[in-house]
Design a protein around this motif. Sequence first.
Motif, PDB file in Angstrom:
ATOM      1  N   LEU A 158       0.834  -1.209   0.000  1.00 23.84           N
ATOM      2  CA  LEU A 158       0.000   0.000   0.000  1.00 23.84           C
ATOM      3  C   LEU A 158       0.870   1.260   0.000  1.00 23.84           C
ATOM      4  O   LEU A 158       0.568   2.227  -0.725  1.00 23.84           O
ATOM      5  CB  LEU A 158      -0.925  -0.002   1.215  1.00 23.84           C
ATOM      6  N   ILE A 159       1.935   1.266   0.785  1.00 19.26           N
ATOM      7  CA  ILE A 159       2.840   2.422   0.806  1.00 19.26           C
ATOM      8  C   ILE A 159       3.462   2.636  -0.561  1.00 19.26           C
ATOM      9  O   ILE A 159       3.496   3.766  -1.097  1.00 19.26           O
ATOM     10  CB  ILE A 159       3.931   2.229   1.878  1.00 19.26           C
ATOM     11  N   TYR A 160       3.963   1.562  -1.143  1.00 17.78           N
ATOM     12  CA  TYR A 160       4.572   1.648  -2.472  1.00 17.78           C
ATOM     13  C   TYR A 160       3.565   2.147  -3.497  1.00 17.78           C
ATOM     14  O   TYR A 160       3.879   3.004  -4.338  1.00 17.78           O
ATOM     15  CB  TYR A 160       5.104   0.266  -2.864  1.00 17.78           C
ATOM     16  N   THR A 161       2.333   1.650  -3.429  1.00 16.96           N
ATOM     17  CA  THR A 161       1.307   2.019  -4.399  1.00 16.96           C
ATOM     18  C   THR A 161       0.940   3.488  -4.293  1.00 16.96           C
ATOM     19  O   THR A 161       0.827   4.190  -5.308  1.00 16.96           O
ATOM     20  CB  THR A 161       0.058   1.145  -4.197  1.00 16.96           C
ATOM     21  N   VAL A 162       0.726   3.974  -3.087  1.00 16.09           N
ATOM     22  CA  VAL A 162       0.326   5.372  -2.903  1.00 16.09           C
ATOM     23  C   VAL A 162       1.368   6.322  -3.492  1.00 16.09           C
ATOM     24  O   VAL A 162       1.035   7.247  -4.250  1.00 16.09           O
ATOM     25  CB  VAL A 162       0.103   5.674  -1.409  1.00 16.09           C
ATOM     26  N   ILE A 221      -2.935  -1.191 -10.391  1.00 16.64           N
ATOM     27  CA  ILE A 221      -2.801  -2.640 -10.564  1.00 16.64           C
ATOM     28  C   ILE A 221      -1.325  -3.027 -10.666  1.00 16.64           C
ATOM     29  O   ILE A 221      -0.870  -3.990 -10.033  1.00 16.64           O
ATOM     30  CB  ILE A 221      -3.572  -3.098 -11.816  1.00 16.64           C
ATOM     31  N   ALA A 222      -0.565  -2.268 -11.456  1.00 13.83           N
ATOM     32  CA  ALA A 222       0.857  -2.579 -11.612  1.00 13.83           C
ATOM     33  C   ALA A 222       1.610  -2.438 -10.294  1.00 13.83           C
ATOM     34  O   ALA A 222       2.504  -3.238  -9.987  1.00 13.83           O
ATOM     35  CB  ALA A 222       1.467  -1.650 -12.666  1.00 13.83           C
ATOM     36  N   SER A 223       1.250  -1.435  -9.484  1.00 12.89           N
ATOM     37  CA  SER A 223       1.933  -1.234  -8.208  1.00 12.89           C
ATOM     38  C   SER A 223       1.571  -2.323  -7.204  1.00 12.89           C
ATOM     39  O   SER A 223       2.423  -2.778  -6.442  1.00 12.89           O
ATOM     40  CB  SER A 223       1.591   0.148  -7.642  1.00 12.89           C
ATOM     41  N   PHE A 224       0.311  -2.734  -7.189  1.00 12.02           N
ATOM     42  CA  PHE A 224      -0.089  -3.820  -6.306  1.00 12.02           C
ATOM     43  C   PHE A 224       0.634  -5.116  -6.679  1.00 12.02           C
ATOM     44  O   PHE A 224       0.886  -5.963  -5.815  1.00 12.02           O
ATOM     45  CB  PHE A 224      -1.597  -4.042  -6.376  1.00 12.02           C
ATOM     46  N   GLU A 225       0.953  -5.275  -7.953  1.00 15.51           N
ATOM     47  CA  GLU A 225       1.572  -6.512  -8.423  1.00 15.51           C
ATOM     48  C   GLU A 225       3.091  -6.386  -8.552  1.00 15.51           C
ATOM     49  O   GLU A 225       3.720  -7.191  -9.241  1.00 15.51           O
ATOM     50  CB  GLU A 225       0.973  -6.910  -9.773  1.00 15.51           C
ATOM     51  N   VAL A 226       3.697  -5.397  -7.906  1.00 17.07           N
ATOM     52  CA  VAL A 226       5.140  -5.197  -8.029  1.00 17.07           C
ATOM     53  C   VAL A 226       5.884  -6.445  -7.554  1.00 17.07           C
ATOM     54  O   VAL A 226       5.611  -6.990  -6.488  1.00 17.07           O
ATOM     55  CB  VAL A 226       5.583  -3.959  -7.218  1.00 17.07           C
ATOM     56  N   PHE A 227       6.805  -6.887  -8.384  1.00 14.99           N
ATOM     57  CA  PHE A 227       7.592  -8.076  -8.043  1.00 14.99           C
ATOM     58  C   PHE A 227       9.015  -7.988  -8.600  1.00 14.99           C
ATOM     59  O   PHE A 227       9.982  -8.141  -7.858  1.00 14.99           O
ATOM     60  CB  PHE A 227       6.920  -9.342  -8.570  1.00 14.99           C
ATOM     61  N   GLU A 228       9.134  -7.731  -9.928  1.00 20.40           N
ATOM     62  CA  GLU A 228      10.462  -7.767 -10.547  1.00 20.40           C
ATOM     63  C   GLU A 228      11.431  -6.794  -9.892  1.00 20.40           C
ATOM     64  O   GLU A 228      12.580  -7.143  -9.615  1.00 20.40           O
ATOM     65  CB  GLU A 228      10.360  -7.453 -12.052  1.00 20.40           C
ATOM     66  N   GLN A 271       9.041  -6.914   1.840  1.00 21.06           N
ATOM     67  CA  GLN A 271       8.110  -7.947   1.384  1.00 21.06           C
ATOM     68  C   GLN A 271       6.840  -7.294   0.860  1.00 21.06           C
ATOM     69  O   GLN A 271       6.289  -6.377   1.476  1.00 21.06           O
ATOM     70  CB  GLN A 271       7.765  -8.895   2.534  1.00 21.06           C
ATOM     71  N   THR A 272       6.374  -7.754  -0.296  1.00 20.78           N
ATOM     72  CA  THR A 272       5.107  -7.290  -0.857  1.00 20.78           C
ATOM     73  C   THR A 272       4.178  -8.485  -1.022  1.00 20.78           C
ATOM     74  O   THR A 272       4.569  -9.641  -0.791  1.00 20.78           O
ATOM     75  CB  THR A 272       5.321  -6.595  -2.210  1.00 20.78           C
ATOM     76  N   ILE A 273       2.965  -8.213  -1.452  1.00 19.57           N
ATOM     77  CA  ILE A 273       1.983  -9.296  -1.581  1.00 19.57           C
ATOM     78  C   ILE A 273       2.454 -10.340  -2.584  1.00 19.57           C
ATOM     79  O   ILE A 273       2.394 -11.548  -2.328  1.00 19.57           O
ATOM     80  CB  ILE A 273       0.618  -8.727  -1.999  1.00 19.57           C
ATOM     81  N   VAL A 274       2.960  -9.880  -3.724  1.00 23.51           N
ATOM     82  CA  VAL A 274       3.352 -10.839  -4.770  1.00 23.51           C
ATOM     83  C   VAL A 274       4.607 -11.603  -4.372  1.00 23.51           C
ATOM     84  O   VAL A 274       4.743 -12.787  -4.711  1.00 23.51           O
ATOM     85  CB  VAL A 274       3.539 -10.111  -6.110  1.00 23.51           C
ATOM     86  N   ALA A 302      -3.296 -14.806  -3.266  1.00 26.41           N
ATOM     87  CA  ALA A 302      -3.584 -14.245  -4.584  1.00 26.41           C
ATOM     88  C   ALA A 302      -5.008 -13.703  -4.649  1.00 26.41           C
ATOM     89  O   ALA A 302      -5.253 -12.643  -5.253  1.00 26.41           O
ATOM     90  CB  ALA A 302      -3.365 -15.303  -5.658  1.00 26.41           C
ATOM     91  N   PHE A 303      -5.943 -14.385  -4.013  1.00 27.00           N
ATOM     92  CA  PHE A 303      -7.318 -13.899  -4.053  1.00 27.00           C
ATOM     93  C   PHE A 303      -7.533 -12.733  -3.098  1.00 27.00           C
ATOM     94  O   PHE A 303      -8.403 -11.887  -3.344  1.00 27.00           O
ATOM     95  CB  PHE A 303      -8.296 -15.037  -3.772  1.00 27.00           C
ATOM     96  N   VAL A 304      -6.773 -12.665  -2.049  1.00 29.78           N
ATOM     97  CA  VAL A 304      -6.793 -11.454  -1.216  1.00 29.78           C
ATOM     98  C   VAL A 304      -6.331 -10.262  -2.051  1.00 29.78           C
ATOM     99  O   VAL A 304      -6.928  -9.169  -2.001  1.00 29.78           O
ATOM    100  CB  VAL A 304      -5.907 -11.629   0.026  1.00 29.78           C
ATOM    101  N   LEU A 305      -5.276 -10.455  -2.848  1.00 30.72           N
ATOM    102  CA  LEU A 305      -4.795  -9.406  -3.736  1.00 30.72           C
ATOM    103  C   LEU A 305      -5.865  -9.017  -4.753  1.00 30.72           C
ATOM    104  O   LEU A 305      -6.084  -7.828  -5.018  1.00 30.72           O
ATOM    105  CB  LEU A 305      -3.530  -9.872  -4.446  1.00 30.72           C
TER     106      LEU A 305
END
Length: 298
Positions: free
Chosen positions: A79-83, A229-236, A251-254, A274-277
Amino acid sequence: MTGLRRFIRRHGWSYAFILPSLLTFTVFVLAPVVWALVISFQEYSLVRGGRWMTPFYKNYLTAFTQFGGVFVSAIRNTLIYTVFTVTSNILVGLVLASLIQPLSHRLRTFFRAAYYLPAVTSALIIGLTWAYIFNAQWGFANYVLRWVGLPPVRWLSDPDIALGSVTLSAVLTVPATAVVLFSAAMGSIPREYYEAAELDGAGPIQRWWHITVPLIKSTTLYLVVIYTIASFEVFERIYVMVPSGVGNSTQTIVTQIYNNGFKDLNFGVASAQAFVLFVMIAAVAVVQFRLLRSDVEY
């Protein structure tokens, strides 16, 4: 039966043309999503298959409680990263598009292409570049600090600032899609609106705020949704810049889904996360649509 034949005769070719896309979507997107939902309620093993759990929500409970609640920390970090990233991407994209809009057609084309170059670069390459910049020993960031007489900073190894460093790298990356789409949306606004406002005595800032910003609201909504959506799915970026995770600070959700699904082979918990995300993204998107939807036509 007659109605069905009439429908097929009238629309059959239309559905035949989209059938390949529908089949591809069903096999490679819809079916895996449904199967993941089923797995989220099972104790699943690649060898033994799935076994329904009691209680049925056990995987979801485990997702939030395992390892001292690291998934809760991952949600907070996400959430912090996304905002920060979504806000900066929209504001920077809007400002850059506004600055290049008054230029000639040739210069606008040049700047759109130049700003869009990062979008065609692999996310892994961008992540590696920022990892080198933030390297504690010989990175460019610490070189600049030493040059001005400041001590070096452990950008990616200090748990207190590691997430901030990753977020900063995203903020300082030009939002290519936002620049191009905002520029195109501004170019489609009729010039008569600006001429009428100028005759009424409105200055450049007033014309920008009262004409440009409201009339590109639909583009803003689209960009806010896709960037969220892209920020919530940040991984790479996380995986490349801080592969060790620096404890749980980055640590992030993905990354949690990846660790549970592909490292620990705990597919049930990974599917639950994944479904929480999915629910989080859907809820945020609904709020964004309600706040930013526009019926303006021009």
